[in-house]
Design an enzyme around this catalytic site. Structure first.
Site, mmCIF file in Angstrom:
data_model
loop_
_atom_site.group_PDB
_atom_site.id
_atom_site.type_symbol
_atom_site.label_atom_id
_atom_site.label_comp_id
_atom_site.label_asym_id
_atom_site.label_seq_id
_atom_site.Cartn_x
_atom_site.Cartn_y
_atom_site.Cartn_z
ATOM 1 N N ALA A 1 54.020 19.913 17.256
ATOM 2 C CA ALA A 1 54.103 18.627 17.696
ATOM 3 C C ALA A 1 52.666 17.835 17.659
ATOM 4 C CB ALA A 1 54.473 18.569 19.342
ATOM 5 N N CYS A 2 51.725 18.480 17.197
ATOM 6 C CA CYS A 2 50.440 17.819 17.181
ATOM 7 C C CYS A 2 49.806 17.974 15.771
ATOM 8 C CB CYS A 2 49.415 18.446 18.259
ATOM 9 S SG CYS A 2 47.683 17.850 18.499
ATOM 10 N N GLY A 3 49.237 16.948 15.272
ATOM 11 C CA GLY A 3 48.552 16.861 13.955
ATOM 12 C C GLY A 3 46.995 16.997 14.083
#
Length: 289
Positions: free
Chosen positions: A109-111
């Site tokens: 969910a996190c770049g």
């Protein structure tokens, strides 16, 4: 290579509580360790498939690599259990190796949530997108989500995968990738373009499922793509970064309507009459939501 889907036992319940036992198809989520020159760099949670594209696209977004010649080899390494959840990327001589302190875990969910400062992220975007004046017809932007959705085979089976797709300005689909993570899906598309020597993505359009976050705008900007469209809302920081880099940012791209939050000058509409054809710039209104 691990499968992208798996079958699991589930119980579907009706409103009256009647249970129906069934096998459901789920999207697989597993860790992928990315190594540089054999040394651990980061680990991300992803759906198996197009792992080399994912690794290369991630390194493009991190400004570790810029052109295909920066990489001498990208390959899977077998885990101790044979699951092939490790990819190593060997950099060419002379390519600066990233600092070890940037090594971190990245969730699906996190770049770039582990990046120290916003300024560092902005510094990774070497392209001035303002010089790319490629017009994109409003009719093209309106049909991209439907075209992307029709090609989402993994979503059809699971209902649990995000997608990112690369299009020409006239709406021709060039590449589509799916993943449990929105950022991973976009990295897979960017990695595909990187491996093919297609970066920067001048004159192209990226369409993504879900919302348009700051990280997705950053990845698109580093890849040199002038237009990013999302089926849901952008964040305030995403809009600010798009305006700063000269990107056209589209949100709420659904049905026959969308909202342009930055770079509306690229979006054109052609109106035909019995005597003349004119091209004008248009900004659509925010759809009800």
């Amino acid at each position: 290579m691990a499968d992208a889907t798996v079958r699991r036992q589930a119980v579907r319940m009706a409103a009256d509580g009647t249970p129906v036992r069934r096998q459901d198809t789920l999207a697989v989520e597993e860790p992928l360790e990315i190594r540089i020159d054999g040394e651990p760099f980061t680990t991300t949670m992803r759906t198996p498939g197009h792992d080399l594209d994912l690794a290369l696209g991630f390194l493009v977004g991190e400004a570790v690599v810029v052109k295909p010649d920066d990489v001498t080899r990208a390959a899977h390494c077998a885990d101790d259990d044979g699951s092939h959840n490790v990819v190593t990327v060997d950099l060419a001589p002379g390519v600066p190796r990233p600092a070890r302190e940037r090594h971190r875990h990245v969730s699906s969910a996190c770049g770039v949530c582990g990046t120290a400062t916003v300024a560092e992220i902005r510094a990774r975007s070497p392209h001035d997108l303002r010089v790319d004046a490629t017009p994109v017809p409003a009719t093209t932007l309106a049909r991209l989500p439907e075209t992307m959705r029709a090609a989402q085979r993994g979503f059809d089976r699971t209902g649990g995968l995000h997608a990112a797709a690369l299009f020409t300005p006239d709406g021709r689909l060039l590449c589509l990738r799916e993943d449990v993570g929105r950022h991973n899906a976009l990295d897979k598309v960017v990695g595909w373009a990187f491996a093919g020597g297609a970066l920067p993505l001048s004159g192209h359009v990226l369409q993504v499922s879900g919302r348009a976050s700051f990280e997705l705008v950053q990845k698109a900007a580093v890849a040199g793509c002038p237009v990013l469209a999302a089926v849901s809302a952008p964040s305030s920081l995403a809009v600010d970064l798009a305006a700063e880099t000269g990107m056209t940012l589209v949100g709420f791209s659904r049905g026959d309507r969308f909202t342009v939050y930055a770079g509306a000058e690229r979006v054109t509409t052609t109106t035909t009459t019995t005597t003349t054809t004119t091209t004008t710039t248009t900004t659509t209104t925010t759809p009800g939501r």
